[in-house]
Design an enzyme around this catalytic site. Structure first.
Site, PDB file in Angstrom:
ATOM      1  N   ASP A 112      -5.146  27.433 -10.764  1.00 23.41           N
ATOM      2  CA  ASP A 112      -6.207  28.352 -11.206  1.00 23.41           C
ATOM      3  C   ASP A 112      -6.268  29.491 -10.080  1.00 23.41           C
ATOM      4  OD1 ASP A 112      -8.808  29.350 -12.375  1.00 23.41           O
ATOM      5  OD2 ASP A 112      -9.712  28.582 -10.497  1.00 23.41           O
ATOM      6  N   GLU A 149      -2.688  25.840 -16.206  1.00 20.65           N
ATOM      7  CA  GLU A 149      -2.870  25.873 -14.795  1.00 20.65           C
ATOM      8  C   GLU A 149      -2.372  25.038 -14.183  1.00 20.65           C
ATOM      9  OE1 GLU A 149      -7.403  28.446 -15.292  1.00 20.65           O
ATOM     10  OE2 GLU A 149      -7.329  26.045 -14.784  1.00 20.65           O
TER      11      GLU A 149
END
EC number: 3.1.26.3
Length: 221
Positions: free
Chosen positions: A40, A112
């Site tokens: 992320d 992610e």
């Protein structure tokens, strides 16, 4: 897993890294949450960097808005579906029964986590090259005037406000091999006598492009 790596455009030297990135917390302690956290952060940086370079005169607020569109869960889930990621996820029994392999949040988290895994194995340059390739068409289509809602959402809301049927998207043609397909999609709406066609390397992006063309013909965009 080999098909997935071809779609990703990256082959892991340590296959267990990819297995971990695909492991939802429902499978136990060995899951992808730490990789997701790392991925992320890297994704936000790489997309922010790309936008900074693409829009040299943009203000901070404009860049933040565009980045938010590109890194939000909905967009990541779209990318996951382009990779057909759901069929490769490792889920606990409860998540499997409830259809977790189709859930946007789980798909987005896995993307992610894969970014985090690529970064750890191959470094930032390789990670940047892959992420920018995955986002190539999305980045290319962005302008500073790009609205917060995508074209498909805006078209649907426009038709609903006029009590017209929802748009219908049809795949007219698929070209290329499995790892490098190009989709031609038609968008049919009741207000136009002919559909709008668009081509892209993913069906969903082609749908958005065709929706944008319909909005333009309707004088909305």
């Amino acid at each position: 897993m080999k098909r997935l790596q071809r779609r990703l455009g990256y082959e892991f030297g340590r296959p267990e890294s990819l297995q971990l990135a695909l492991s939802h917390r429902s499978v136990g302690a060995d899951n992808n949450e730490r990789l997701e956290f790392l991925g992320d952060s890297i994704l936000n940086f790489l997309i922010g960097e790309a936008l900074f370079e693409k829009f040299e005169t943009a203000r901070e607020g404009q860049l933040s808005r565009l980045r938010a569109q590109l890194v939000k869960g909905d967009t990541l889930a779209e990318i996951a579906r382009e990779f057909e990621l759901g069929e490769c996820l490792k889920l606990g029994e409860g998540e499997l029964k409830s259809g977790g392999q189709r859930r946007d949040s789980i798909l987005a988290d896995a993307v992610e986590a894969i970014i985090g895994a690529i970064y750890l194995e191959a470094g930032l340059d390789t990670c940047r090259e892959r992420v920018l390739h995955w986002y190539r068409e999305r980045l290319a289509s962005l302008t500073l005037d790009t609205p917060a809602k995508d074209a498909k959402t805006r078209l649907q809301e426009y038709l609903q406000s006029r009590r017209e049927p929802l748009p219908e998207y049809r795949v007219a043609e698929v070209e290329g091999e499995a790892h490098a397909q190009v989709f031609t999609v038609e968008c049919h709406v009741s207000l136009l006598p002919t559909p709008e066609r668009a081509r892209a390397s993913s069906r969903r992006v082609a749908e958005k492009k065709s929706a944008a063309q319909v909005l333009k013909r309707l004088g909305v965009a």
